[in-house]
Design a protein around this motif. Structure first.
Motif, PDB file in Angstrom:
ATOM      1  N   ILE A   1       0.843  -1.204   0.000  1.00  0.00           N
ATOM      2  CA  ILE A   1       0.000   0.000   0.000  1.00  0.00           C
ATOM      3  C   ILE A   1       0.878   1.253   0.000  1.00  0.00           C
ATOM      4  O   ILE A   1       0.657   2.197  -0.766  1.00  0.00           O
ATOM      5  N   VAL A   2       1.900   1.258   0.874  1.00  0.00           N
ATOM      6  CA  VAL A   2       2.811   2.405   0.933  1.00  0.00           C
ATOM      7  C   VAL A   2       3.574   2.529  -0.392  1.00  0.00           C
ATOM      8  O   VAL A   2       3.795   3.633  -0.889  1.00  0.00           O
ATOM      9  N   SER A   3       3.970   1.406  -0.953  1.00  0.00           N
ATOM     10  CA  SER A   3       4.675   1.410  -2.234  1.00  0.00           C
ATOM     11  C   SER A   3       3.839   2.097  -3.313  1.00  0.00           C
ATOM     12  O   SER A   3       4.339   2.916  -4.088  1.00  0.00           O
ATOM     13  N   GLU A   4       2.554   1.800  -3.326  1.00  0.00           N
ATOM     14  CA  GLU A   4       1.658   2.423  -4.312  1.00  0.00           C
ATOM     15  C   GLU A   4       1.536   3.920  -4.067  1.00  0.00           C
ATOM     16  O   GLU A   4       1.538   4.718  -5.013  1.00  0.00           O
ATOM     17  N   LYS A   5       1.460   4.321  -2.791  1.00  0.00           N
ATOM     18  CA  LYS A   5       1.349   5.746  -2.467  1.00  0.00           C
ATOM     19  C   LYS A   5       2.623   6.493  -2.851  1.00  0.00           C
ATOM     20  O   LYS A   5       2.561   7.636  -3.324  1.00  0.00           O
ATOM     21  N   ILE A   6       3.781   5.870  -2.638  1.00  0.00           N
ATOM     22  CA  ILE A   6       5.047   6.491  -3.023  1.00  0.00           C
ATOM     23  C   ILE A   6       5.062   6.749  -4.525  1.00  0.00           C
ATOM     24  O   ILE A   6       5.435   7.835  -4.982  1.00  0.00           O
ATOM     25  N   ASN A   7       4.670   5.756  -5.285  1.00  0.00           N
ATOM     26  CA  ASN A   7       4.666   5.913  -6.742  1.00  0.00           C
ATOM     27  C   ASN A   7       3.665   6.976  -7.203  1.00  0.00           C
ATOM     28  O   ASN A   7       3.926   7.711  -8.157  1.00  0.00           O
ATOM     29  N   ASP A   8       2.526   7.064  -6.519  1.00  0.00           N
ATOM     30  CA  ASP A   8       1.539   8.104  -6.855  1.00  0.00           C
ATOM     31  C   ASP A   8       2.108   9.496  -6.614  1.00  0.00           C
ATOM     32  O   ASP A   8       1.939  10.405  -7.439  1.00  0.00           O
ATOM     33  N   GLU A   9       2.773   9.673  -5.453  1.00  0.00           N
ATOM     34  CA  GLU A   9       3.365  10.982  -5.139  1.00  0.00           C
ATOM     35  C   GLU A   9       4.475  11.322  -6.132  1.00  0.00           C
ATOM     36  O   GLU A   9       4.604  12.471  -6.569  1.00  0.00           O
ATOM     37  N   LEU A  10       5.288  10.337  -6.467  1.00  0.00           N
ATOM     38  CA  LEU A  10       6.348  10.551  -7.452  1.00  0.00           C
ATOM     39  C   LEU A  10       5.766  11.035  -8.782  1.00  0.00           C
ATOM     40  O   LEU A  10       6.252  11.997  -9.380  1.00  0.00           O
ATOM     41  N   LYS A  11       4.717  10.382  -9.214  1.00  0.00           N
ATOM     42  CA  LYS A  11       4.092  10.725 -10.495  1.00  0.00           C
ATOM     43  C   LYS A  11       3.512  12.135 -10.459  1.00  0.00           C
ATOM     44  O   LYS A  11       3.690  12.912 -11.407  1.00  0.00           O
ATOM     45  N   ASP A  12       2.817  12.481  -9.358  1.00  0.00           N
ATOM     46  CA  ASP A  12       2.171  13.793  -9.263  1.00  0.00           C
ATOM     47  C   ASP A  12       3.197  14.924  -9.286  1.00  0.00           C
ATOM     48  O   ASP A  12       3.052  15.894 -10.033  1.00  0.00           O
TER      49      ASP A  12
ATOM     50  N   GLU B   1       4.804  17.912 -12.430  1.00  0.00           N
ATOM     51  CA  GLU B   1       4.823  19.372 -12.265  1.00  0.00           C
ATOM     52  C   GLU B   1       6.232  19.941 -12.379  1.00  0.00           C
ATOM     53  O   GLU B   1       6.401  21.130 -12.641  1.00  0.00           O
ATOM     54  N   SER B   2       7.258  19.126 -12.129  1.00  0.00           N
ATOM     55  CA  SER B   2       8.641  19.598 -12.231  1.00  0.00           C
ATOM     56  C   SER B   2       9.472  18.544 -12.955  1.00  0.00           C
ATOM     57  O   SER B   2       9.513  18.502 -14.166  1.00  0.00           O
ATOM     58  N   ASN B   3      10.116  17.658 -12.173  1.00  0.00           N
ATOM     59  CA  ASN B   3      10.844  16.525 -12.741  1.00  0.00           C
ATOM     60  C   ASN B   3      11.017  15.471 -11.662  1.00  0.00           C
ATOM     61  O   ASN B   3      10.695  15.701 -10.495  1.00  0.00           O
ATOM     62  N   GLU B   4      11.547  14.315 -12.041  1.00  0.00           N
ATOM     63  CA  GLU B   4      11.632  13.188 -11.107  1.00  0.00           C
ATOM     64  C   GLU B   4      12.579  13.468  -9.946  1.00  0.00           C
ATOM     65  O   GLU B   4      12.308  13.099  -8.801  1.00  0.00           O
ATOM     66  N   ASP B   5      13.700  14.143 -10.222  1.00  0.00           N
ATOM     67  CA  ASP B   5      14.658  14.450  -9.147  1.00  0.00           C
ATOM     68  C   ASP B   5      14.025  15.359  -8.095  1.00  0.00           C
ATOM     69  O   ASP B   5      14.215  15.160  -6.891  1.00  0.00           O
ATOM     70  N   GLU B   6      13.294  16.374  -8.559  1.00  0.00           N
ATOM     71  CA  GLU B   6      12.639  17.277  -7.616  1.00  0.00           C
ATOM     72  C   GLU B   6      11.551  16.544  -6.835  1.00  0.00           C
ATOM     73  O   GLU B   6      11.331  16.813  -5.652  1.00  0.00           O
TER      74      GLU B   6
ATOM     75  N   LYS C   1       1.333  24.826  -4.615  1.00  0.00           N
ATOM     76  CA  LYS C   1       2.099  24.822  -5.864  1.00  0.00           C
ATOM     77  C   LYS C   1       3.604  24.932  -5.604  1.00  0.00           C
ATOM     78  O   LYS C   1       4.343  25.620  -6.326  1.00  0.00           O
ATOM     79  N   LEU C   2       4.053  24.249  -4.568  1.00  0.00           N
ATOM     80  CA  LEU C   2       5.487  24.179  -4.263  1.00  0.00           C
ATOM     81  C   LEU C   2       5.999  22.854  -4.828  1.00  0.00           C
ATOM     82  O   LEU C   2       5.881  21.811  -4.200  1.00  0.00           O
ATOM     83  N   PHE C   3       6.589  22.914  -6.002  1.00  0.00           N
ATOM     84  CA  PHE C   3       6.950  21.686  -6.708  1.00  0.00           C
ATOM     85  C   PHE C   3       8.454  21.442  -6.762  1.00  0.00           C
ATOM     86  O   PHE C   3       8.910  20.496  -7.410  1.00  0.00           O
ATOM     87  N   THR C   4       9.250  22.302  -6.114  1.00  0.00           N
ATOM     88  CA  THR C   4      10.693  22.092  -6.050  1.00  0.00           C
ATOM     89  C   THR C   4      11.153  22.270  -4.611  1.00  0.00           C
ATOM     90  O   THR C   4      10.487  22.929  -3.800  1.00  0.00           O
ATOM     91  N   LEU C   5      12.299  21.679  -4.284  1.00  0.00           N
ATOM     92  CA  LEU C   5      12.846  21.802  -2.930  1.00  0.00           C
ATOM     93  C   LEU C   5      13.174  23.263  -2.616  1.00  0.00           C
ATOM     94  O   LEU C   5      12.974  23.726  -1.487  1.00  0.00           O
ATOM     95  N   LYS C   6      13.644  23.985  -3.608  1.00  0.00           N
ATOM     96  CA  LYS C   6      13.961  25.400  -3.420  1.00  0.00           C
ATOM     97  C   LYS C   6      12.712  26.188  -3.046  1.00  0.00           C
ATOM     98  O   LYS C   6      12.746  27.050  -2.155  1.00  0.00           O
ATOM     99  N   ALA C   7      11.600  25.887  -3.699  1.00  0.00           N
ATOM    100  CA  ALA C   7      10.343  26.580  -3.403  1.00  0.00           C
ATOM    101  C   ALA C   7       9.856  26.245  -1.998  1.00  0.00           C
ATOM    102  O   ALA C   7       9.359  27.111  -1.271  1.00  0.00           O
TER     103      ALA C   7
END
Length: 295
Positions: free
Chosen positions: A183-194, A198-203, A237-243
Protein backbone atom coordinates in the motif's frame (compact mmCIF):
# COMPACT_ATOMS: atom_id res chain seq x y z
CA UNK A 1 23.66 -44.00 -27.25
CA UNK A 2 25.14 -40.59 -26.44
CA UNK A 3 22.82 -37.69 -25.62
CA UNK A 4 24.06 -34.84 -27.82
CA UNK A 5 21.32 -32.43 -26.75
CA UNK A 6 22.44 -29.43 -24.72
CA UNK A 7 20.42 -28.23 -21.77
CA UNK A 8 19.74 -24.74 -20.48
CA UNK A 9 20.71 -24.08 -16.87
CA UNK A 10 21.78 -21.28 -14.54
CA UNK A 11 24.25 -21.12 -11.67
CA UNK A 12 23.64 -18.12 -9.45
CA UNK A 13 26.35 -16.10 -7.78
CA UNK A 14 26.68 -16.75 -4.07
CA UNK A 15 25.56 -13.20 -3.19
CA UNK A 16 22.45 -13.27 -5.38
CA UNK A 17 20.07 -13.14 -2.39
CA UNK A 18 22.10 -10.32 -0.79
CA UNK A 19 21.25 -7.82 -3.52
CA UNK A 20 19.08 -4.84 -2.56
CA UNK A 21 16.37 -5.83 -5.05
CA UNK A 22 15.98 -9.38 -3.71
CA UNK A 23 16.04 -8.21 -0.08
CA UNK A 24 13.34 -5.62 -0.79
CA UNK A 25 11.25 -8.19 -2.64
CA UNK A 26 11.46 -10.75 0.15
CA UNK A 27 10.65 -8.11 2.79
CA UNK A 28 7.16 -7.60 1.34
CA UNK A 29 4.70 -9.15 3.82
CA UNK A 30 3.09 -12.46 2.76
CA UNK A 31 4.20 -12.28 -0.88
CA UNK A 32 7.97 -11.62 -0.64
CA UNK A 33 9.29 -15.15 -0.96
CA UNK A 34 6.73 -15.95 -3.65
CA UNK A 35 8.04 -13.00 -5.66
CA UNK A 36 11.69 -14.13 -5.47
CA UNK A 37 10.63 -17.63 -6.54
CA UNK A 38 8.64 -16.26 -9.48
CA UNK A 39 11.60 -14.08 -10.48
CA UNK A 40 13.98 -17.06 -10.58
CA UNK A 41 11.54 -19.07 -12.69
CA UNK A 42 11.12 -16.16 -15.09
CA UNK A 43 14.92 -15.94 -15.43
CA UNK A 44 15.00 -19.62 -16.32
CA UNK A 45 12.19 -19.31 -18.84
CA UNK A 46 13.98 -16.39 -20.54
CA UNK A 47 17.28 -18.23 -21.09
CA UNK A 48 16.32 -19.81 -24.40
CA UNK A 49 15.65 -16.39 -25.95
CA UNK A 50 18.53 -14.54 -24.25
CA UNK A 51 16.46 -12.62 -21.74
CA UNK A 52 13.14 -12.42 -23.63
CA UNK A 53 10.22 -14.28 -22.05
CA UNK A 54 8.88 -16.03 -25.15
CA UNK A 55 6.79 -19.18 -25.42
CA UNK A 56 8.08 -19.57 -28.97
CA UNK A 57 9.49 -17.34 -31.72
CA UNK A 58 6.18 -15.52 -32.15
CA UNK A 59 4.24 -15.74 -28.87
CA UNK A 60 5.40 -13.95 -25.69
CA UNK A 61 4.51 -15.24 -22.25
CA UNK A 62 1.63 -13.36 -20.60
CA UNK A 63 0.57 -13.39 -16.93
CA UNK A 64 -1.83 -16.30 -17.37
CA UNK A 65 0.80 -18.43 -19.08
CA UNK A 66 3.42 -17.55 -16.46
CA UNK A 67 0.98 -18.51 -13.69
CA UNK A 68 0.64 -21.93 -15.29
CA UNK A 69 4.35 -22.62 -15.85
CA UNK A 70 5.52 -21.19 -12.49
CA UNK A 71 2.84 -22.91 -10.41
CA UNK A 72 1.68 -19.69 -8.78
CA UNK A 73 -1.74 -18.04 -8.83
CA UNK A 74 -2.57 -15.42 -11.45
CA UNK A 75 -2.92 -12.80 -8.70
CA UNK A 76 0.56 -13.57 -7.33
CA UNK A 77 2.12 -13.42 -10.80
CA UNK A 78 0.35 -10.15 -11.66
CA UNK A 79 1.52 -8.51 -8.41
CA UNK A 80 5.03 -9.89 -8.91
CA UNK A 81 5.28 -8.44 -12.44
CA UNK A 82 4.14 -5.06 -11.12
CA UNK A 83 6.82 -5.10 -8.37
CA UNK A 84 9.52 -6.25 -10.81
CA UNK A 85 8.72 -3.27 -13.05
CA UNK A 86 8.93 -0.87 -10.09
CA UNK A 87 12.27 -2.34 -9.00
CA UNK A 88 13.70 -2.08 -12.52
CA UNK A 89 14.14 -5.85 -12.89
CA UNK A 90 12.02 -6.21 -16.05
CA UNK A 91 10.81 -4.13 -18.97
CA UNK A 92 7.35 -4.85 -20.37
CA UNK A 93 6.73 -3.58 -23.87
CA UNK A 94 3.33 -2.57 -25.15
CA UNK A 95 3.46 -5.61 -27.40
CA UNK A 96 3.48 -7.80 -24.27
CA UNK A 97 7.08 -8.97 -24.47
CA UNK A 98 8.89 -9.12 -21.14
CA UNK A 99 12.64 -8.52 -20.97
CA UNK A 100 14.59 -9.69 -17.91
CA UNK A 101 16.94 -6.72 -17.58
CA UNK A 102 19.54 -8.32 -15.29
CA UNK A 103 19.95 -11.61 -17.17
CA UNK A 104 22.94 -10.35 -19.17
CA UNK A 105 24.81 -9.59 -15.93
CA UNK A 106 24.60 -13.27 -15.06
CA UNK A 107 26.02 -14.62 -18.30
CA UNK A 108 29.48 -16.21 -18.02
CA UNK A 109 32.72 -14.30 -18.41
CA UNK A 110 33.77 -13.33 -21.93
CA UNK A 111 36.10 -10.77 -23.46
CA UNK A 112 33.09 -8.87 -24.86
CA UNK A 113 30.89 -8.93 -21.75
CA UNK A 114 30.51 -5.15 -21.48
CA UNK A 115 29.67 -4.86 -25.18
CA UNK A 116 27.10 -7.64 -24.91
CA UNK A 117 25.33 -6.03 -21.95
CA UNK A 118 25.37 -2.63 -23.63
CA UNK A 119 23.97 -4.08 -26.85
CA UNK A 120 21.23 -5.93 -24.98
CA UNK A 121 20.12 -2.78 -23.12
CA UNK A 122 20.17 -0.80 -26.35
CA UNK A 123 18.04 -3.43 -28.02
CA UNK A 124 15.47 -3.34 -25.18
CA UNK A 125 15.25 0.44 -25.41
CA UNK A 126 14.87 0.27 -29.18
CA UNK A 127 12.06 -2.25 -28.87
CA UNK A 128 10.36 -0.14 -26.21
CA UNK A 129 10.43 2.96 -28.41
CA UNK A 130 9.26 1.13 -31.49
CA UNK A 131 6.57 -0.83 -29.59
CA UNK A 132 6.72 -3.66 -32.09
CA UNK A 133 7.43 -7.34 -31.63
CA UNK A 134 10.95 -8.45 -32.28
CA UNK A 135 11.46 -11.68 -34.18
CA UNK A 136 14.80 -13.42 -34.44
CA UNK A 137 15.39 -13.49 -38.20
CA UNK A 138 18.65 -15.39 -38.03
CA UNK A 139 18.68 -18.85 -39.56
CA UNK A 140 18.37 -21.34 -36.68
CA UNK A 141 21.27 -23.71 -36.36
CA UNK A 142 20.27 -27.35 -36.73
CA UNK A 143 20.99 -29.67 -33.79
CA UNK A 144 22.69 -26.82 -31.89
CA UNK A 145 21.29 -24.94 -28.93
CA UNK A 146 22.84 -22.14 -26.92
CA UNK A 147 23.98 -22.78 -23.40
CA UNK A 148 24.00 -19.93 -20.90
CA UNK A 149 26.27 -20.56 -17.99
CA UNK A 150 25.87 -18.29 -14.96
CA UNK A 151 29.19 -18.47 -13.14
CA UNK A 152 29.57 -18.65 -9.36
CA UNK A 153 32.95 -16.95 -9.37
CA UNK A 154 33.09 -13.41 -8.08
CA UNK A 155 33.40 -10.65 -10.62
CA UNK A 156 32.96 -6.86 -10.50
CA UNK A 157 29.29 -5.96 -10.51
CA UNK A 158 27.94 -3.27 -12.74
CA UNK A 159 26.94 -0.29 -10.63
CA UNK A 160 23.41 0.83 -11.37
CA UNK A 161 22.07 4.22 -10.40
CA UNK A 162 19.17 3.65 -7.98
CA UNK A 163 15.76 4.55 -9.31
CA UNK A 164 13.70 7.39 -7.88
CA UNK A 165 11.54 4.83 -6.08
CA UNK A 166 14.59 3.10 -4.57
CA UNK A 167 15.99 6.43 -3.30
CA UNK A 168 12.74 7.17 -1.48
CA UNK A 169 12.57 3.65 -0.01
CA UNK A 170 16.15 4.07 1.29
CA UNK A 171 15.22 7.31 3.11
CA UNK A 172 11.97 5.70 4.32
CA UNK A 173 13.86 2.85 6.00
CA UNK A 174 16.72 5.07 7.22
CA UNK A 175 14.29 7.31 9.13
CA UNK A 176 12.63 4.42 10.96
CA UNK A 177 9.37 4.14 9.02
CA UNK A 178 9.76 0.35 8.85
CA UNK A 179 9.33 -1.90 5.83
CA UNK A 180 7.54 -0.69 2.70
CA UNK A 181 4.18 -2.40 2.41
CA UNK A 182 2.44 -2.78 -0.98
CA UNK A 183 0.00 0.00 0.00
CA UNK A 184 2.81 2.41 0.93
CA UNK A 185 4.68 1.41 -2.23
CA UNK A 186 1.66 2.42 -4.31
CA UNK A 187 1.35 5.75 -2.47
CA UNK A 188 5.05 6.49 -3.02
CA UNK A 189 4.67 5.91 -6.74
CA UNK A 190 1.54 8.10 -6.86
CA UNK A 191 3.36 10.98 -5.14
CA UNK A 192 6.35 10.55 -7.45
CA UNK A 193 4.09 10.72 -10.49
CA UNK A 194 2.17 13.79 -9.26
CA UNK A 195 5.21 15.91 -8.37
CA UNK A 196 7.31 14.74 -11.33
CA UNK A 197 4.54 15.84 -13.69
CA UNK A 198 4.82 19.37 -12.26
CA UNK A 199 8.64 19.60 -12.23
CA UNK A 200 10.84 16.53 -12.74
CA UNK A 201 11.63 13.19 -11.11
CA UNK A 202 14.66 14.45 -9.15
CA UNK A 203 12.64 17.28 -7.62
CA UNK A 204 9.85 14.82 -6.79
CA UNK A 205 12.36 12.70 -4.87
CA UNK A 206 13.67 15.79 -3.04
CA UNK A 207 10.15 16.86 -2.06
CA UNK A 208 9.07 13.46 -0.71
CA UNK A 209 12.32 12.79 1.17
CA UNK A 210 12.16 16.29 2.71
CA UNK A 211 8.63 15.56 3.97
CA UNK A 212 9.82 12.25 5.46
CA UNK A 213 12.68 13.97 7.27
CA UNK A 214 10.27 16.52 8.74
CA UNK A 215 7.95 13.71 9.86
CA UNK A 216 10.86 11.88 11.50
CA UNK A 217 11.96 15.05 13.35
CA UNK A 218 8.43 15.31 14.73
CA UNK A 219 8.50 11.62 15.76
CA UNK A 220 5.65 10.95 13.32
CA UNK A 221 7.06 7.95 11.46
CA UNK A 222 3.87 7.36 9.52
CA UNK A 223 3.54 7.80 5.77
CA UNK A 224 0.08 9.35 6.12
CA UNK A 225 1.76 12.20 8.03
CA UNK A 226 4.18 12.57 5.11
CA UNK A 227 1.26 12.69 2.68
CA UNK A 228 -0.34 15.48 4.72
CA UNK A 229 2.85 17.53 4.31
CA UNK A 230 3.20 16.89 0.57
CA UNK A 231 -0.49 17.63 0.02
CA UNK A 232 -0.06 21.05 1.65
CA UNK A 233 2.93 21.79 -0.59
CA UNK A 234 1.13 20.55 -3.69
CA UNK A 235 -1.88 22.76 -2.98
CA UNK A 236 0.47 25.73 -2.51
CA UNK A 237 2.10 24.82 -5.86
CA UNK A 238 5.49 24.18 -4.26
CA UNK A 239 6.95 21.69 -6.71
CA UNK A 240 10.69 22.09 -6.05
CA UNK A 241 12.85 21.80 -2.93
CA UNK A 242 13.96 25.40 -3.42
CA UNK A 243 10.34 26.58 -3.40
CA UNK A 244 9.61 24.57 -0.24
CA UNK A 245 12.64 25.95 1.59
CA UNK A 246 11.77 29.51 0.52
CA UNK A 247 8.23 29.04 1.83
CA UNK A 248 9.53 27.71 5.17
CA UNK A 249 11.90 30.66 5.50
CA UNK A 250 9.04 33.04 4.77
CA UNK A 251 6.87 31.40 7.45
CA UNK A 252 9.67 31.62 10.03
CA UNK A 253 10.25 35.28 9.18
CA UNK A 254 6.56 36.07 9.58
CA UNK A 255 6.43 34.31 12.95
CA UNK A 256 9.55 36.11 14.15
CA UNK A 257 8.11 39.43 13.07
CA UNK A 258 4.78 38.72 14.75
CA UNK A 259 6.29 37.64 18.04
CA UNK A 260 8.93 40.35 17.83
CA UNK A 261 6.22 43.01 17.76
CA UNK A 262 4.71 41.61 20.93
CA UNK A 263 8.07 41.72 22.71
CA UNK A 264 8.43 45.43 21.89
CA UNK A 265 5.26 46.08 23.89
CA UNK A 266 6.15 43.91 26.84
CA UNK A 267 9.85 44.65 27.19
CA UNK A 268 9.53 48.11 28.85
CA UNK A 269 7.35 46.50 31.53
CA UNK A 270 9.91 43.75 32.06
CA UNK A 271 12.65 46.31 32.37
CA UNK A 272 10.78 48.08 35.20
CA UNK A 273 10.80 44.83 37.13
CA UNK A 274 14.45 43.95 36.63
CA UNK A 275 15.83 47.49 37.17
CA UNK A 276 14.84 49.27 40.40
CA UNK A 277 13.39 52.71 39.81
CA UNK A 278 13.44 55.38 42.50
CA UNK A 279 9.98 56.73 43.19
CA UNK A 280 9.78 60.55 43.58
CA UNK A 281 8.87 61.88 47.04
CA UNK A 282 5.22 62.62 47.23
CA UNK A 283 4.09 65.84 48.94
CA UNK A 284 1.75 65.24 51.84
CA UNK A 285 -1.59 67.01 51.87
CA UNK A 286 -1.62 70.23 53.94
CA UNK A 287 -4.06 68.82 56.53
CA UNK A 288 -1.79 65.78 57.02
CA UNK A 289 1.27 68.04 57.39
CA UNK A 290 -0.43 70.10 60.10
CA UNK A 291 -1.49 66.93 61.88
CA UNK A 292 2.06 65.70 61.83
CA UNK A 293 3.27 68.92 63.44
CA UNK A 294 0.87 68.48 66.29
CA UNK A 295 2.32 65.00 67.05
Amino acid sequence: MADNKKYYYIRLKENFFDSDEIKLLESIPNDGYKFSNILLKMYLKSLKYEGRLMFNERIPFNAEMLATVTGHSLGDVTRAIDMFKKFGLIEVLETGEIYMLDIQSFIGKTSTEADRIKAYRKNVEHQKQASVQMYDKRTPEIELEKEIDIETELKPEIKKEPTAYQKIVAVYEKNGFGLVSPIVSEKINDELKDFASESNEDEAVNIITKAMEIAALNSANNFNYVLAITKKWYNKKLFTLKAVEADELKNKSQKASRYGGRRNIVEPQLASVSEPVEEPERELPEWLTDAAKDL
